[in-house]
Write a protein that holds these residues in place. Sequence first.
Motif, PDB file in Angstrom:
ATOM      1  N   LYS A 137       0.677  -1.316   0.143  1.00  0.00           N
ATOM      2  CA  LYS A 137       0.003  -0.084  -0.211  1.00  0.00           C
ATOM      3  C   LYS A 137       0.777   1.281   0.040  1.00  0.00           C
ATOM      4  N   LEU A 138       2.113   1.462   0.908  1.00  0.00           N
ATOM      5  CA  LEU A 138       2.866   2.242   0.831  1.00  0.00           C
ATOM      6  C   LEU A 138       3.429   2.594  -0.539  1.00  0.00           C
ATOM      7  N   GLN A 139       3.900   1.667  -1.165  1.00  0.00           N
ATOM      8  CA  GLN A 139       4.444   1.600  -2.637  1.00  0.00           C
ATOM      9  C   GLN A 139       3.467   2.513  -3.440  1.00  0.00           C
ATOM     10  N   GLU A 140       2.160   1.885  -3.432  1.00  0.00           N
ATOM     11  CA  GLU A 140       1.383   2.514  -4.634  1.00  0.00           C
ATOM     12  C   GLU A 140       1.419   4.019  -3.772  1.00  0.00           C
ATOM     13  N   MET A 141       1.136   4.515  -2.730  1.00  0.00           N
ATOM     14  CA  MET A 141       1.142   6.025  -2.169  1.00  0.00           C
ATOM     15  C   MET A 141       2.300   6.657  -2.970  1.00  0.00           C
ATOM     16  N   PHE A 142       3.604   5.834  -2.689  1.00  0.00           N
ATOM     17  CA  PHE A 142       4.745   6.630  -3.279  1.00  0.00           C
ATOM     18  C   PHE A 142       4.439   6.629  -4.871  1.00  0.00           C
ATOM     19  N   LYS A 143       4.070   5.820  -5.325  1.00  0.00           N
ATOM     20  CA  LYS A 143       3.928   6.064  -7.121  1.00  0.00           C
ATOM     21  C   LYS A 143       3.238   7.173  -7.423  1.00  0.00           C
ATOM     22  N   ASP A 144       2.227   7.059  -6.689  1.00  0.00           N
ATOM     23  CA  ASP A 144       1.115   8.275  -7.095  1.00  0.00           C
ATOM     24  C   ASP A 144       1.856   9.695  -6.728  1.00  0.00           C
ATOM     25  N   THR A 145       2.511   9.701  -5.581  1.00  0.00           N
ATOM     26  CA  THR A 145       3.253  11.214  -5.060  1.00  0.00           C
ATOM     27  C   THR A 145       4.224  11.311  -6.291  1.00  0.00           C
TER      28      THR A 145
END
Length: 223
Positions: free
Chosen positions: A190-198
């Motif tokens: 979930k954190l990886q997906e948040m980093f990708k969007d940022t």
Amino acid sequence: MAGQEAAAEEEPKKKTSVVKIILFVVGGLALVGLGAGAGFFYVKMTAPPVEENPLAIVIDKGASAAAAADAHGGGEKKGEEKKDAHGGGDAHGGGDAHGGGDKKDAGPAGKAVPSTEQFATTYFEFPGNFTTNLRGSKRFVQLSLGLSTQYDKQVIENAQKHEVAIRGEVLALLADQSEADMVGIANRRKLQEMFKDTINKVLTERAGFGGIESVFITALVMQ
């Protein structure tokens, strides 16, 4: 005169004794020879003839049959071999070896591999670590991030060019996480997906296009 008469009487007796000895020796030898001849005759009469041995008969018959077969069938076999060797068979004529004959069915065909358009994937890992304190905790976290894209190299060049802005946004997002948010595979994905969007947001604002397709946490330490 008496002595001469006595000598004359003893001489016939000696001759008779010698004759008896000779006859005894000859008779013994004759008996031995007769016994040997009788034994040989008995063995010869009782032994089965060679031609009556079943094994010899079988072997003889087999050899005769093989000889007869070679005599009557050898010509045909040689003729067939010559025919195959000089263009009469499938190997040199119209056979399967050179594509002229009917091919045998190789069995049911397998499923065809689906053809999909493939693109090269480019990877990039930020140098150094991202380190910050966690929300509501005295502990801090340290991690490394990598990117991937199937777009051209311009996307990676943009990420390198705007690395400072990307670091600032990633650290702000990371500092807003709790200790529980860092534990478990699901939370890290979930954190990886948040980093990708940022990161895509930063690139879109500063380069006009994001293009980052995956973000990977390559290392993570929480102390």
